[in-house]
Design an enzyme around this catalytic site. Structure first.
Site, mmCIF file in Angstrom:
data_model
loop_
_atom_site.group_PDB
_atom_site.id
_atom_site.type_symbol
_atom_site.label_atom_id
_atom_site.label_comp_id
_atom_site.label_asym_id
_atom_site.label_seq_id
_atom_site.Cartn_x
_atom_site.Cartn_y
_atom_site.Cartn_z
ATOM 1 C CG ASN A 198 9.019 12.620 -5.510
ATOM 2 O OD1 ASN A 198 9.769 12.997 -4.612
ATOM 3 N ND2 ASN A 198 8.079 13.391 -6.016
ATOM 4 C CE LYS A 214 14.432 12.912 2.234
ATOM 5 N NZ LYS A 214 13.184 12.342 2.590
HETATM 6 P P1 ADP Z 1 9.987 10.613 0.711
HETATM 7 O O1 ADP Z 1 10.620 9.645 -0.217
HETATM 8 O O2 ADP Z 1 9.792 11.959 0.097
HETATM 9 O O3 ADP Z 1 10.641 10.660 2.053
HETATM 10 P P2 ADP Z 1 7.727 9.250 1.961
HETATM 11 O O4 ADP Z 1 6.933 8.243 1.234
HETATM 12 O O5 ADP Z 1 8.653 8.782 3.025
HETATM 13 O O6 ADP Z 1 8.483 10.114 0.862
HETATM 14 O O7 ADP Z 1 6.745 10.338 2.608
HETATM 15 C C1 ADP Z 1 5.722 10.981 1.874
HETATM 16 C C2 ADP Z 1 4.404 10.242 2.065
HETATM 17 O O8 ADP Z 1 3.918 10.419 3.386
HETATM 18 C C3 ADP Z 1 3.245 10.703 1.240
HETATM 19 O O9 ADP Z 1 3.286 10.205 -0.079
HETATM 20 C C4 ADP Z 1 2.058 10.138 2.011
HETATM 21 O O10 ADP Z 1 1.700 8.868 1.508
HETATM 22 C C5 ADP Z 1 2.607 9.912 3.422
HETATM 23 N N1 ADP Z 1 1.868 10.581 4.513
HETATM 24 C C6 ADP Z 1 1.706 10.043 5.743
HETATM 25 N N2 ADP Z 1 1.005 10.842 6.545
HETATM 26 C C7 ADP Z 1 0.713 11.950 5.817
HETATM 27 C C8 ADP Z 1 0.011 13.161 6.103
HETATM 28 N N3 ADP Z 1 -0.527 13.392 7.311
HETATM 29 N N4 ADP Z 1 -0.095 14.087 5.117
HETATM 30 C C9 ADP Z 1 0.444 13.857 3.904
HETATM 31 N N5 ADP Z 1 1.121 12.737 3.572
HETATM 32 C C10 ADP Z 1 1.265 11.783 4.512
HETATM 33 MG MG MG Z 2 10.813 8.789 3.354
#
Ligand code: ADP
Ligand code: MG
Length: 318
Positions: free
Chosen positions: A13, A217
Site C-alpha cells: 500500500n 520481502k
Molecule cells: P504487505 O503488502 O504490507 O506485505 P500483506 O497483505 O502481505 O501486506 O499483509 C498485511 C495483511 O495481513 C493485513 O491487511 C491483514 O489482512 C493480514 N493479516 C493476517 N493475519 C493478521 C493478524 N493476525 N493481524 C493483523 N493482520 C493480519
Molecule cells: Mg505481503
C-alpha cells in the site's frame, strides 16, 4: 549522538492501493505520501535504509511480457524482478531527494539492484505455492504447463479464469550485494535495496544464477537489516497493530510481544501465511539471529508514532 540504525520495509500500500489500477500518477501520489513519512523519520535523526514489495508491479510486467510475446521476446522472472527494483527505486529515490532538498537536508539517496541467495534444494522448489502473473482459463493454463513447464494451480473455486501460475517462495539465505549496501549506508546514504524480496539467485557450482521464484520481502528485508546492523526493524503495512484471533469476534490488538510469545502465537495460527505470518517470522529472526533491539509492525501513517512507542505492535527479546 548518532541516530538509531533503522530498516524500513514498505508494504504494497506504500506504492499502490488495493482499489487502484496502478497508473504512474497513482503510484507517484502514494510514494509522495510514503516519502513524507520517511523524511519525518530522517528528520528525527534515524539512520534509515529501505526495502519494499513489488507484487502488483511485477504482476503487471509479467502480463506485458505475455501479451506482447509475439512482438518482443518475453524476459524471465528474475529480470522482471530487477526491472521493478529499478522502477520503484527510481520513484522512491527521486521523491525522497526532492523532499530532502526542499528541507535543505543534504542526505544522499540511492537504490541498489539486489540479488538474494536461496538454496536450490529449498523444499519450495518441489512444491510451489506463490501465485504470480495473470489468471488463465483451462485451455491457456494447460498450454503454458506443456509449453513452458509452468506449475499451474486452480486459485479460485470457479469463474472463467480460475488458474494461475505458481512459483516457489524459497527462504532467503543472504543478500549478495551486502558489501556495497553497507558501504553506502555506513557513509550516510539512504539505501533502497532488496526490493520485492530481492532477485532470487542460486549458487550454481560457484556461479550466481537467477531463478524463477519470488522471495518474501519481509524475510529478505530481515536479511538486509542484518547487513546494515539495524537496531530497529520496522515493517509498514496496512494495519496499525497485529491481532490475536484475526478476523474473529474475539479479535484483539497486540501492543507488545516477546519472541517466545510471538513464536507461540505463530504456532497457534494467529498470523496468516503469506501475509502476517512471514512478517512475524521476520521479526523473530531479526531479534534472534541479528540481535536486534526491537521490531515494529504498524501502518505507514503511524510509523512516527510507533517509533515513539505510542502505537503499533512491538516485538522484543524475552
Ligand atoms: P504487505 O503488502 O504490507 O506485505 P500483506 O497483505 O502481505 O501486506 O499483509 C498485511 C495483511 O495481513 C493485513 O491487511 C491483514 O489482512 C493480514 N493479516 C493476517 N493475519 C493478521 C493478524 N493476525 N493481524 C493483523 N493482520 C493480519
Ligand atoms: Mg505481503
Amino acid at each position: 549522538m548518532k541516530g538509531k540504525r533503522l530498516l524500513i520495509a514498505l508494504g504494497g500500500n506504500a506504492i499502490k492501493q488495493a482499489h487502484e489500477r496502478g497508473t504512474y500518477e497513482e503510484q507517484l501520489k502514494n510514494i509522495d505520501i510514503t516519502c513524507t513519512h520517511i523524511v519525518e523519520i530522517i528528520k528525527r535523526g534515524y539512520r534509515v535504509a529501505i526495502t519494499h514489495g513489488n507484487g502488483p508491479q511485477v504482476g503487471a510486467l509479467l502480463i506485458q511480457q505475455e501479451e506482447a510475446a509475439e512482438r518482443v521476446p518475453p524476459q524471465p522472472m528474475d529480470v522482471c524482478g530487477a526491472m521493478t527494483q529499478g522502477q520503484i527505486g527510481y520513484m522512491l529515490q527521486q521523491t525522497l531527494q526532492n523532499k530532502l532538498k526542499a528541507l535543505g537536508l543534504k542526505v544522499p539517496v540511492a537504490t541498489v539492484v539486489t540479488q538474494v541467495l536461496v538454496n536450490k534444494d529449498d523444499p519450495d522448489f518441489q512444491d510451489p505455492h506463490k501465485p504470480v502473473g495473470p489468471f488463465y482459463d483451462y485451455e491457456t493454463a494447460t498450454k503454458y504447463q506443456k509449453e513452458k513447464g509452468y506449475f499451474i494451480r486452480k486459485v479460485k473455486p470457479n469463474g472463467e479464469k480460475p488458474y494461475r501460475r505458481v512459483v516457489p517462495s524459497p527462504d532467503p539465505i543472504r543478500t549478495i550485494e551486502a558489501e556495497p549496501i553497507k558501504l553506502l549506508y555506513d557513509n550516510g546514504v539512504v539505501v533502497i535495496a532488496s526490493g520485492g524480496g530481492g532477485i532470487p539467485v542460486i549458487d550454481d557450482n560457484g556461479m550466481l544464477k537467477g531463478v524463477e521464484a519470488v522471495i518474501d520481502k519481509d524475510l529478505a528485508g530481515e536479511r538486509m537489516a542484518e547487513v546494515i546492523g539495524a537496531e530497529i526493524f520496522m515493517i509498514l503495512t496496512d494495519v496499525e497493530k497485529v491481532k490475536l484471533n484475526y478476523g474473529k469476534p474475539n479479535e484483539k490488538d497486540i501492543d507488545r510481544m516477546t519472541v517466545s510469545e510471538a513464536k507461540k502465537y505463530l504456532e497457534e495460527g494467529h498470523f496468516l501465511p503469506g501475509s502476517m505470518g512471514p512478517k512475524v517470522k521476520a521479526c523473530i529472526r531479526f531479534i534472534e539471529e541479528a540481535h536486534g533491539e526491537k521490531a515494529i509492525i504498524t501502518s505507514l501513517n503511524k510509523a512516527v508514532e510507533a517509533l515513539e512507542g505510542k502505537t503499533g505492535t512491538v516485538i522484543v527479546p524475552d
